[in-house]
Design an enzyme around this catalytic site. Structure first.
Site, PDB file in Angstrom:
ATOM      1  N   GLU A 106       0.886  -1.206   0.042  1.00  0.00           N
ATOM      2  CA  GLU A 106      -0.157  -0.101  -0.021  1.00  0.00           C
ATOM      3  C   GLU A 106       0.842   1.275   0.136  1.00  0.00           C
ATOM      4  O   GLU A 106       0.985   2.086   0.966  1.00  0.00           O
ATOM      5  CB  GLU A 106      -0.731  -0.179   1.411  1.00  0.00           C
ATOM      6  CG  GLU A 106      -1.786  -1.297   1.046  1.00  0.00           C
ATOM      7  CD  GLU A 106      -2.981  -1.111   1.894  1.00  0.00           C
ATOM      8  OE1 GLU A 106      -3.264  -0.079   2.936  1.00  0.00           O
ATOM      9  OE2 GLU A 106      -4.109  -1.736   1.740  1.00  0.00           O
ATOM     10  N   GLU A 119      -5.570  -8.567   0.327  1.00  0.00           N
ATOM     11  CA  GLU A 119      -6.183  -8.360   1.756  1.00  0.00           C
ATOM     12  C   GLU A 119      -7.720  -7.858   1.322  1.00  0.00           C
ATOM     13  O   GLU A 119      -8.007  -7.211   0.321  1.00  0.00           O
ATOM     14  CB  GLU A 119      -5.896  -6.688   2.309  1.00  0.00           C
ATOM     15  CG  GLU A 119      -4.367  -7.031   2.988  1.00  0.00           C
ATOM     16  CD  GLU A 119      -3.792  -5.737   3.779  1.00  0.00           C
ATOM     17  OE1 GLU A 119      -4.836  -4.951   3.942  1.00  0.00           O
ATOM     18  OE2 GLU A 119      -2.634  -5.770   3.648  1.00  0.00           O
TER      19      GLU A 119
END
Ligand code: GCO
Length: 450
Positions: free
Chosen positions: A163, A355
């Protein structure tokens, strides 16, 4: 349709969120250790000093993961635990911890999928400029070489960065994440470029030091929007908003994935660099755009858009009173259909959901169990949508649920619980929630029971 025969079912965590002992046993400080010391930075004034005490309880955790029948585990490695100042000296104890952890996972039938960076930048690296210093790409490649040389005989699946939208956007633009800076767009784009350069040099270092073939990807936020209706005009509006970059938005999918998969920045970014004194060097894009084996995406929710008049795109509010997670994130299962569909159409790589999950305020019921029907329903709906994307031609490769166990949820501390396994932070007892057993059944049936 069941999922592909070799579909990767798994669970995920990250080093700073679960390990504890961040700088004892020879490790170095991370930017999160320092950030947690700031008054008001963390909602419950907590930190990762103990977390889930995974550093000491990794065998118990690996055994439980195996007992639950989870075949794959996405974990991350703490750069400062392995190299206390980020460069130079290697901590033998730190590397030995991961060596033991990988062996314990394999002994329990769990295949490790390792993320090299999940936000715990060595504090010393930050003091030398961190992502603003182009040299970080070489330091990160050196760290990667140390890790892959040690673990690359057993680890065959790697992710470079987790991320970048968060560690740049939240860590250096809004400042709500470590290191808590608030920089201008020119600096942010430069930091983003150095992160992308680090990704590319990391891939090169993995390929050069892996003992035998391996697969490599990365795990950006899967930022996507969904169409208000299936009307082709609304679908096109959602695709454009998800995949194209109209302005300098650090959360844009294209900012990060066009360089990595297509070897060029979006036009708006190229124009910004032309005006900047912080410019990429010739050859950088060839380093950034390394061959990858899958497209990883962390997807939790999505905004909604529709086609407006004259080719405009209009935001559509989520309906009043819709279900939301404890983070107040909207529950939008079709994000796991539209996101993968749009990503696959543009980048043409197998999709791994690196995720997906939901935060709740779980507790132990009077019967001693942890009942979380909302998480089961959430996961059921989202995974079904990913299955639907597969039925519509998207190459779906894997799904890692966030998270294996409750853990330190960054600036929210320990308030929010994302785990399939409940962690009693007073006793460190682990209690599989109802969702943990439900997910085992999904895996055992390869999704046929959804
Ligand atoms: C992220 C991080 C995880 C979070 C999870 C819940 O995606 O933000 O990768 O570390 O804990 O997503 O917010």
């Amino acid at each position: 349709m069941a999922f592909p025969e070799n579909f990767l079912w798994g669970v995920a965590t990250a080093s700073y969120q679960i390990e504890g002992a961040p700088y004892k046993v020879g490790g170095g400080l991370s930017v999160w250790d320092m950030f947690c010391k700031r008054t008001g930075a963390i909602a419950d004034q907590s930190n990762g000093d103990v977390a889930c005490d995974h550093y000491n309880r990794y065998e118990e955790d690996a055994q439980l993961m195996g007992k639950l029948g989870y075949p794959n585990y996405r974990m991350s490695i703490s750069w400062p635990r392995v190299m206390p100042t980020g460069t130079g000296q290697v901590s033998a104890e730190g590397l030995a911890f991961y060596d033991r952890l990988i062996d314990s996972l394999l002994e329990n039938g769990v295949t490790p999928h390792v993320t090299l960076y999940h936000w715990d930048t060595p504090h010393d690296v930050y003091l030398r400029g961190g992502w603003l210093n182009r040299d970080i790409s070489d330091w990160f490649a050196d760290y990667t070489e140390v890790v892959v040389s040690k673990l690359g005989d057993r680890v065959k699946s790697w992710m470079t960065l987790n991320e970048p939208q968060c560690f740049i956007g939240l860590g250096m633009q809004s400042g709500v994440h470590a290191p808590g800076d608030k920089l201008n767009m020119e600096e942010l784009l430069w930091a983003s470029h150095n992160a992308l350069l680090s990704h590319g040099k990391c891939v090169q270092a993995i390929r050069a030091n892996s003992q035998g073939p391996c697969e490599i990807g990365w795990a950006p936020v899967g930022v996507c929007v969904i169409p208000a209706t299936d009307d082709p005009a609304d679908v096109e509006a959602a695709r454009v908003r998800t995949m194209e970059m109209q302005d300098l938005d650090l959360w844009s999918t294209a900012l990060w994935n066009d360089p990595v998969f297509l070897g060029e920045y979006p036009k708006v970014v190229q124009e910004a660099f032309e005006k900047s004194h912080l410019k990429p060097k010739a050859g950088d894009m060839e380093i950034i755009c390394q061959p990858l084996d899958f497209y990883g995406a962390n997807i939790y929710n999505a905004g909604i858009v529709k086609a407006g008049p004259n080719g405009t795109i209009e935001n559509v509010p989520h309906h009043l009173g819709m279900g939301r997670t404890i983070y107040h994130w909207p529950i939008t299962p079709s994000a796991l259909y539209w996101g993968p569909k749009f990503f696959y159409e543009k980048y043409k790589k197998p999709i791994v959901i690196t995720e997906n999950g939901m935060g709740l305020s779980d507790w132990v019921a009077l019967d001693g169990k942890v009942h979380d029907p909302q998480r089961i329903d959430f996961l059921h709906r989202y995974i079904r949508e990913f299955q639907r994307a597969g039925e519509d031609g998207v190459e779906i490769k894997g799904y890692f649920q966030w998270s294996y166990m409750d853990n330190f949820e960054w600036y929210e501390g320990y308030k929010f619980r994302f785990g399939l396994v409940y962690v009693d932070y007073q006793t460190q007892q682990r209690i599989p929630k109802d969702s943990a057993y439900w997910f085992s059944d999904v895996i055992n049936s390869n999704g046929a029971n959804l």
